[in-house]
Design a protein around this motif. Structure first.
Motif, PDB file in Angstrom:
ATOM      1  N   GLU A  75      -7.848  -7.305   0.076  1.00  0.00           N
ATOM      2  CA  GLU A  75      -6.231  -6.804  -1.026  1.00  0.00           C
ATOM      3  C   GLU A  75      -6.569  -6.081  -1.657  1.00  0.00           C
ATOM      4  OE1 GLU A  75      -3.234  -8.319  -1.072  1.00  0.00           O
ATOM      5  OE2 GLU A  75      -2.735  -7.947  -3.092  1.00  0.00           O
ATOM      6  N   GLY A 131       1.542   4.438 -11.040  1.00  0.00           N
ATOM      7  CA  GLY A 131       3.253   4.115 -10.517  1.00  0.00           C
ATOM      8  C   GLY A 131       3.395   5.902  -9.779  1.00  0.00           C
ATOM      9  N   ASP A 143       1.586   3.625  -2.462  1.00  0.00           N
ATOM     10  CA  ASP A 143       1.725   2.997  -2.644  1.00  0.00           C
ATOM     11  C   ASP A 143       1.275   1.962  -2.922  1.00  0.00           C
ATOM     12  OD1 ASP A 143       3.829   3.687  -2.145  1.00  0.00           O
ATOM     13  OD2 ASP A 143       5.353   3.193  -0.629  1.00  0.00           O
ATOM     14  N   ALA A 144       0.251   1.252  -1.815  1.00  0.00           N
ATOM     15  CA  ALA A 144       0.250  -0.068  -1.916  1.00  0.00           C
ATOM     16  C   ALA A 144      -1.672   0.122  -3.295  1.00  0.00           C
ATOM     17  CB  ALA A 144      -1.765  -0.032  -0.527  1.00  0.00           C
ATOM     18  N   ASN A 191      -0.411   1.811  -6.342  1.00  0.00           N
ATOM     19  CA  ASN A 191       0.135   1.511  -6.977  1.00  0.00           C
ATOM     20  C   ASN A 191       1.321   0.106  -7.085  1.00  0.00           C
ATOM     21  OD1 ASN A 191       0.952   4.079  -8.300  1.00  0.00           O
ATOM     22  ND2 ASN A 191       2.034   4.610  -7.265  1.00  0.00           N
ATOM     23  N   ASN A 192       0.970  -0.760  -6.172  1.00  0.00           N
ATOM     24  CA  ASN A 192       1.810  -2.350  -5.755  1.00  0.00           C
ATOM     25  C   ASN A 192       0.446  -2.654  -5.953  1.00  0.00           C
ATOM     26  OD1 ASN A 192       3.998  -1.316  -4.957  1.00  0.00           O
ATOM     27  ND2 ASN A 192       3.706  -1.019  -3.240  1.00  0.00           N
ATOM     28  N   HIS A 229      -2.447  -5.347  -7.894  1.00  0.00           N
ATOM     29  CA  HIS A 229      -2.252  -6.342  -9.953  1.00  0.00           C
ATOM     30  C   HIS A 229      -3.734  -5.817  -9.971  1.00  0.00           C
ATOM     31  CE1 HIS A 229       0.677  -9.056  -8.971  1.00  0.00           C
ATOM     32  NE2 HIS A 229       0.735  -9.135  -7.746  1.00  0.00           N
TER      33      HIS A 229
END
Ligand SMILES: [Zn+2]
Length: 208
Positions: A16, A77, A83-84, A86-87, A89
């Motif tokens: 992750e 962003g 995308d991975a 930007n998403n 944490h």
């Protein structure tokens, strides 16, 4: 305060992604130093060295996590960033239970690692005192302090200050003063303050 690039790292357990921010430069303007050694510096934020994965709940040291990439903080962003990324944490600091759990799961493999975990756990236990409340000396608090004392050098002046402070916060004021008396003259300023608290039988974490 100037931010440095964001590191994109992967959890060593499940892959992750997480973001570790960095700092190009900062300063100690407005910093508050506490008697347990914690420094709250709004212009010099400290990023967690250890974290818990948001997906698999596995603990890991941030520096040991494989780096997937790096991005300028200002592009985060944006459309050009996967995308991975930007998403993902930001790596989060552990709470009291997290530090306990990490210690139990063996994250404190080296003396430095165990020391980091125990010092940060101690600081969290002391947080109510920083906010004008009471610090409850539970058996977990006492046990963590005992284990931390074992890791401190009896020759390094900063470790001696920490040793004295742990004894003072545990209410062992005479031992605290005994350790403080060992410090060289150049530490007189802090020695005087901590001695004053110990003589007043004050065991609370204090702003210096
Ligand atoms: Zn994971």
């Amino acid at each position: 305060m100037i931010p440095g690039p964001d590191r994109v790292i992967a959890c060593p357990h499940c892959g992750e992604l997480a973001i570790q921010p960095s700092l190009m430069s900062g300063n100690t303007f407005g910093a508050v130093l506490w008697s347990d050694g914690r420094q709250d510096a709004p212009m010099l934020p400290q990023f967690p060295a250890v974290t818990r994965c948001m997906k698999c709940s596995g603990y890991y040291w941030v520096r040991d996590a494989p780096e997937v990439g790096e991005m300028n903080v200002f592009v985060r962003g944006g459309a050009d960033v996967p995308d991975a990324w930007n998403n993902a944490h930001e790596v989060a600091a552990l709470d009291v239970e997290g530090y306990h759990d990490a210690l139990q799961k063996g994250l404190g493999k080296t003396t430095d690692q165990e020391r980091y975990l125990r010092v940060h756990l101690w600081w969290l236990y002391n947080d109510p005192g920083r906010m004008g409340g009471k610090v409850i000396i539970t058996s977990n608090y006492r046990d963590n302090c005992t284990q931390l004392l074992r890791l401190l050098s009896i020759e390094d002046p900063n470790d001696i200050i920490m040793t004295a402070e742990i004894h003072r916060e545990l209410g062992d004021f005479e031992t605290a003063k005994w350790w403080l008396a060992k410090l060289p003259k150049k530490y007189q300023g802090i020695v005087d303050k901590l001695k004053q608290f110990a003589s007043a039988k004050d065991s609370l974490v204090r702003q210096l």
